[in-house]
Design a protein around this motif. Structure first.
Motif, PDB file in Angstrom:
ATOM      1  N   UNK A  41       0.846  -1.192   0.000  1.00 35.61           N
ATOM      2  CA  UNK A  41       0.000   0.000   0.000  1.00 35.61           C
ATOM      3  C   UNK A  41       0.878   1.237   0.000  1.00 35.61           C
ATOM      4  N   UNK A  42       0.620   2.142  -0.931  1.00 38.46           N
ATOM      5  CA  UNK A  42       1.309   3.427  -0.957  1.00 38.46           C
ATOM      6  C   UNK A  42       0.288   4.536  -1.174  1.00 38.46           C
ATOM      7  N   UNK A  43       0.526   5.653  -0.498  1.00 39.41           N
ATOM      8  CA  UNK A  43      -0.284   6.845  -0.694  1.00 39.41           C
ATOM      9  C   UNK A  43       0.659   8.033  -0.568  1.00 39.41           C
ATOM     10  N   UNK A  44       1.091   8.549  -1.710  1.00 37.05           N
ATOM     11  CA  UNK A  44       2.048   9.651  -1.733  1.00 37.05           C
ATOM     12  C   UNK A  44       1.470  10.903  -1.084  1.00 37.05           C
ATOM     13  N   UNK A  45       0.166  11.119  -1.218  1.00 35.78           N
ATOM     14  CA  UNK A  45      -0.471  12.307  -0.650  1.00 35.78           C
ATOM     15  C   UNK A  45      -0.350  12.333   0.871  1.00 35.78           C
ATOM     16  N   UNK A  46      -0.345  11.171   1.493  1.00 32.41           N
ATOM     17  CA  UNK A  46      -0.278  11.071   2.954  1.00 32.41           C
ATOM     18  C   UNK A  46       1.088  10.568   3.433  1.00 32.41           C
ATOM     19  N   UNK A  47       1.994  10.302   2.516  1.00 28.01           N
ATOM     20  CA  UNK A  47       3.323   9.828   2.897  1.00 28.01           C
ATOM     21  C   UNK A  47       3.312   8.457   3.546  1.00 28.01           C
ATOM     22  N   UNK A  48       2.437   7.591   3.075  1.00 24.29           N
ATOM     23  CA  UNK A  48       2.322   6.257   3.660  1.00 24.29           C
ATOM     24  C   UNK A  48       2.839   5.186   2.710  1.00 24.29           C
ATOM     25  N   UNK A  49       3.515   4.210   3.297  1.00 27.44           N
ATOM     26  CA  UNK A  49       3.952   3.034   2.550  1.00 27.44           C
ATOM     27  C   UNK A  49       4.014   1.874   3.547  1.00 27.44           C
ATOM     28  N   UNK A  50       3.168   0.893   3.345  1.00 27.29           N
ATOM     29  CA  UNK A  50       3.132  -0.243   4.263  1.00 27.29           C
ATOM     30  C   UNK A  50       2.678  -1.474   3.496  1.00 27.29           C
ATOM     31  N   UNK A  51       2.830  -2.603   4.150  1.00 25.81           N
ATOM     32  CA  UNK A  51       2.379  -3.832   3.532  1.00 25.81           C
ATOM     33  C   UNK A  51       3.008  -5.041   4.173  1.00 25.81           C
ATOM     34  N   UNK A  52       2.952  -6.147   3.443  1.00 31.61           N
ATOM     35  CA  UNK A  52       3.551  -7.377   3.956  1.00 31.61           C
ATOM     36  C   UNK A  52       3.904  -8.320   2.820  1.00 31.61           C
TER      37      UNK A  52
END
Length: 179
Positions: A41-52
């Protein structure tokens, strides 16, 4: 002479049956393959990057906003070295049952050989979640990823029958992880 002929026939029948029984379950994955699946999962607008990742032992290995991450290329390719570096930034969260791992990893070959639907824009600033399966090439030392499903700003999915089963399984695993 007829005894030798019968013994020879029995030997040939046994040899052929063991040969064909060995072909029933084709080795789909490389013995050196570390990972089988990834949900990213990435969301550049919120600065998020996570996953497994799910590895070849059934470990669910999570990451959240890792630094110096090696992203796969636009065809979902990644070298074994890049993956190993990424895995050092992750932690094992849980383990999936062996029978589930076996069942869903058997679908990788089918998914890898199927087409993917065209991407459709359906939202804005929703980021993207990519459900991916991998095959490892011993000769190149690279992982070839195959998109199972894309959700978020754009949607797309693998057209193979098994892709929805794998997506639902991966989504269920994602829901059981600690936020």
């Amino acid at each position: 002479m007829s005894d030798i002929s019968i013994k020879t026939r029995i030997f040939l029948i046994l040899a052929m049956s063991s040969l064909f029984s060995g072909c029933k379950k084709e080795q789909i994955l490389s013995g050196n393959q570390q990972i089988l699946f990834q949900v990213d999962y990435t969301n550049a607008a919120w600065g998020e990057h996570s996953g497994f990742f799910i590895d070849n032992k059934g470990n669910v290995i999570t990451y959240k906003n890792p630094e110096e991450w090696n992203n796969y290329d636009n065809l979902y390719n990644m070298s074994d070295d890049q993956l190993t570096q990424n895995l050092l930034k992750c932690k094992i969260e849980k383990k999936v049952p062996e029978q589930d791992l076996q069942r869903y990893s058997n679908y990788i070959k089918n998914i890898a050989s199927s087409k993917v639907s065209a991407r459709r824009n359906v939202a804005n600033n929703a980021g993207k979640t990519e459900f991916i399966c991998y095959r490892f090439s011993e000769s190149t030392g690279n992982y070839q990823g195959y998109l199972i499903k894309l959700e978020g700003d754009y949607t797309s999915e693998n057209l193979n029958f098994y892709s929805r089963k794998v997506t639902n399984w991966l989504r269920h695993i994602s829901e059981t992880l600690n936020p």
